[in-house]
Design a protein around this motif. Structure first.
Motif: not given
Length: 666
Positions: A486-501
């Motif tokens: 899960e951590l690897l998926l969140h770290k490598t996924s571009n969706n995580s950056v948008a969700k953080i923003f």
């Protein structure tokens, strides 16, 4: 033409002066080494005046400092105003900003020290004159603004200072430079560093939160490093203003500097003029911050690689652990099968011996009887044989011959009968003994089986514990592998950056993995608050639902439809269920639900009683522990009850609840 001649020419001429273009004006970017001020004075730019021809087209040398600062702000504002496309773009933008800040810091040092100069030339220029000035004025050190201004004041007095006036001028020059550059020139750079820190705190994260006993070592180590870096960065940036405040009010000492600057200060023998190192200390602090930020970026870039390696290692270890669990399970089931067999055999033997218990008692009695009977027969036969032998030794008499013959025959007949009866009794005794021996062997065998049963039970417990341990290790490993993936998926996924923003939850609500979230907090404050509200809100749940915030926003018509739906669904149940359904729906539609939002809604509907209950639930008052009861160490424990009574009496007298009157003397 020198700078002084140019200035004289500017003052003497009556016509306006236009900017003089350098020989590099043919480049794509126009440079103006002379700039006009509003008051008519000119400002020289030595970097542009003396640049090499190869740097003529370099944008970094042609743009003024203000343009570079504007570029830096625009890049940072771009990261704040629009979501980045990926985490790689964030790191690239931050790396560019770090390089820009480094160049700005280099330009700031060049403007402070001069072109081609460094702190070594600064120390050579100011250290010795300052020491001479201190020695002639009788000062110990120049550590504060008060001491520096006093030295300038008394040094400017010819009656007080008889030395070289140039030393005082150098002190004035150095003091003016320090006041001009620190901390004014560093405020913008420090602000940009803090802005970069905020962006890195937002995007360059580990996505990890420890859950129970599950621990991902790589993520935990990175999270610990992030917290340490953040603390050091903030302390280092605040140190610039702290040192200048010390210099203005209490004074600075070289031990307050960083290790590098303090060592250089000692090596240069500048301990008595520590304010000479303030600019160098500020530059060192900024470079330390930039170095940490670069290290943070590099670690964030390698974090996904380490996670990928962890996932690969965990998958390999999982396969080995599965084999280990299978072997432990086979050992456990084998031991359990043997235990069941031994238990069956033991139950069979125990039941058999229970059935033979009466026969065993009877056989014991029978053996005793037959043994006694056999002894009696042997003794009787021996006695009669003795009588017969005694008759044979008696002298023969004519009168007693007939009676002796009868007696002899009777004895022989009885002895013959005894001899015939004795073997049968012995056979019976032998059979009884064999039967008892067989029972004894069965009893011994039962005890042996009992020992085997106890030992096998211990083996089953050991194998069961080993099996449970291996299964628990496998479960932890699987859970760790799941979290790592899960951590690897969140770290490598571009969706995580948008969700953080957009400040959205990283994972789904029904997901088991607990990642950093804004909905409930680490202590479950929202859950506790909802429980308190559900128990006592009553019919006010409708007003509360209308007063609660929603993100994304919901219209008033939609909220009224929600209330109608909740009222219809919960009409058949208790009122507390309706309030619970309402709060559950609010938490489902409000992606940023927090306990503070619930408290805000309670205040809006004027339910201050529930507001106070929620506040006490989230932040309970500290429990004051009563101090242990004191008894004098020399007091006998048997007198402790009387000591308590004396203490109570003293308290009553102190509270004036009991009046003590002195009795008159007799």
């Amino acid at each position: 033409m020198t700078e002084s001649s140019r200035l004289r020419f500017r003052k003497s001429s009556s016509f306006s002066v236009k900017p003089i273009r350098s020989w590099a004006s043919s480049s794509s970017v126009n440079s103006e080494p002379w700039t006009l001020r509003s008051h008519g004075s000119l400002k020289l730019r030595p970097v542009l005046d003396f640049r090499m021809p190869t740097l003529a087209n370099n944008r970094q040398f042609l743009l003024p400092l203000e343009d570079i600062a504007t570029q830096t702000k625009s890049r940072l504002l771009k990261l704040e105003s629009s979501p980045p496309s990926s985490l790689r773009d964030v790191r690239h933008a931050l790396a560019s900003e770090i390089k820009t800040v480094q160049k700005r810091l280099t330009r700031l040092e060049r403007s402070y020290y001069g072109v081609g100069k460094s702190i070594n030339q600064e120390v050579k220029k100011y250290a010795m004159p300052m020491k001479i000035l201190l020695r002639m004025l009788g000062y110990f050190e120049l550590s504060s603004v008060k001491s520096v201004e006093a030295a300038i004041k008394y040094g400017s007095d010819p009656t007080r200072y008889k030395g070289d006036p140039g030393n005082v001028n150098l002190l004035k020059e150095l003091y003016a430079k320090v006041q001009t550059f620190i901390p004014v020139k560093f405020d913008e750079i420090a602000s940009d560093c803090k802005k970069m820190l905020e962006i890195m705190e937002k995007y360059c994260i580990s996505f990890y939160e420890p859950v129970g006993e599950i621990e991902v070592e790589t993520a935990l180590h990175y999270e610990t490093q992030i917290r340490s870096w953040k603390r050091v960065i903030l302390e280092t940036l605040d140190k610039i203003n702290t040192l200048i405040m010390h210099f203005k009010h209490r004074g600075v000492h070289y031990t307050m500097f960083s290790a590098t600057v303090a060592t250089f200060c000692q090596k240069s023998e500048c301990e008595t003029i520590p304010f000479l190192m303030l600019f160098a200390e500020a530059c060192t602090n900024i470079r330390t911050v930039l170095s940490i930020l670069e290290q943070w970026l590099k670690s964030d870039e390698n974090y996904s690689v380490f996670l990928q390696n962890d996932v690969s290692d965990l998958e390999r270890q999982k396969d080995e652990q599965v084999r280990t669990v299978r072997e432990a399970s086979e050992q456990y089931h084998s031991a359990l099968f043997k235990l069941n067999q031994i238990e069956t055999e033991y139950a069979k033997l125990f039941s058999e011996l229970e059935h033979l218990r009466e026969k065993e008692d009877t056989s014991e009695i029978e053996e005793t009887y037959l043994l006694n009977k056999c002894n009696e027969l042997e003794m009787d036969m021996e006695f009669k044989e003795g009588r017969r032998d005694a008759l044979s030794k008696q002298p023969l008499d004519t009168d007693s011959l007939e009676s002796l013959a009868i007696t002899w025959d009777n004895l022989n007949e009885e002895i013959r009968f005894l001899k015939d009866s004795l073997p049968a009794v012995k056979r019976q005794l032998s059979v009884v003994k064999q039967r008892r021996e067989w029972m004894r062997e069965r009893r011994n065998h039962l005890e042996k089986v009992q020992k085997e049963l106890d030992q096998q039970s211990k083996d089953v417990k050991v194998t069961s514990a080993l099996k449970g341990q291996r299964e628990a290790e496998l479960e932890i490993m699987e859970r760790t592998l799941e979290i790592s993936r899960e951590l690897l998926l969140h770290k490598t996924s571009n969706n995580s950056v948008a969700k953080i923003f957009y400040d959205l939850p990283i994972t789904a609500r029904n997901h088991k993995l607990k990642l950093p979230s804004i909905s409930n907090g680490t202590d479950g404050a929202l859950d506790k608050s909802c429980e308190v509200v559900v128990q006592s809100i009553g019919q006010d749940w409708m007003q509360l639902y209308r007063a609660l915030p929603f993100f994304p926003a919901r219209g008033a018509e939609t909220i009224e439809k929600d209330i109608a739906s909740i009222a219809v669904d919960g009409a058949r149940g208790p009122k507390s269920d309706i309030a619970g359904v309402a709060l559950a729906r609010w938490r489902r539609h409000h992606t940023r639900a927090r306990a503070e939002d619930l408290k805000q809604g309670l205040r809006a509907i004027r339910r201050l009683d529930l507001y106070r209950q929620v506040e006490l639930t989230i932040h309970p008052p500290p429990v004051e522990e009563e101090p242990p009861e004191y008894f004098p160490p020399e007091l006998d424990p048997a007198l402790w009850p009387h000591y308590r009574d004396v203490v109570k009496l003293d308290k009553l007298i102190a509270d004036k609840r009991i009046t003590v009157e002195q009795l008159p003397e007799e």
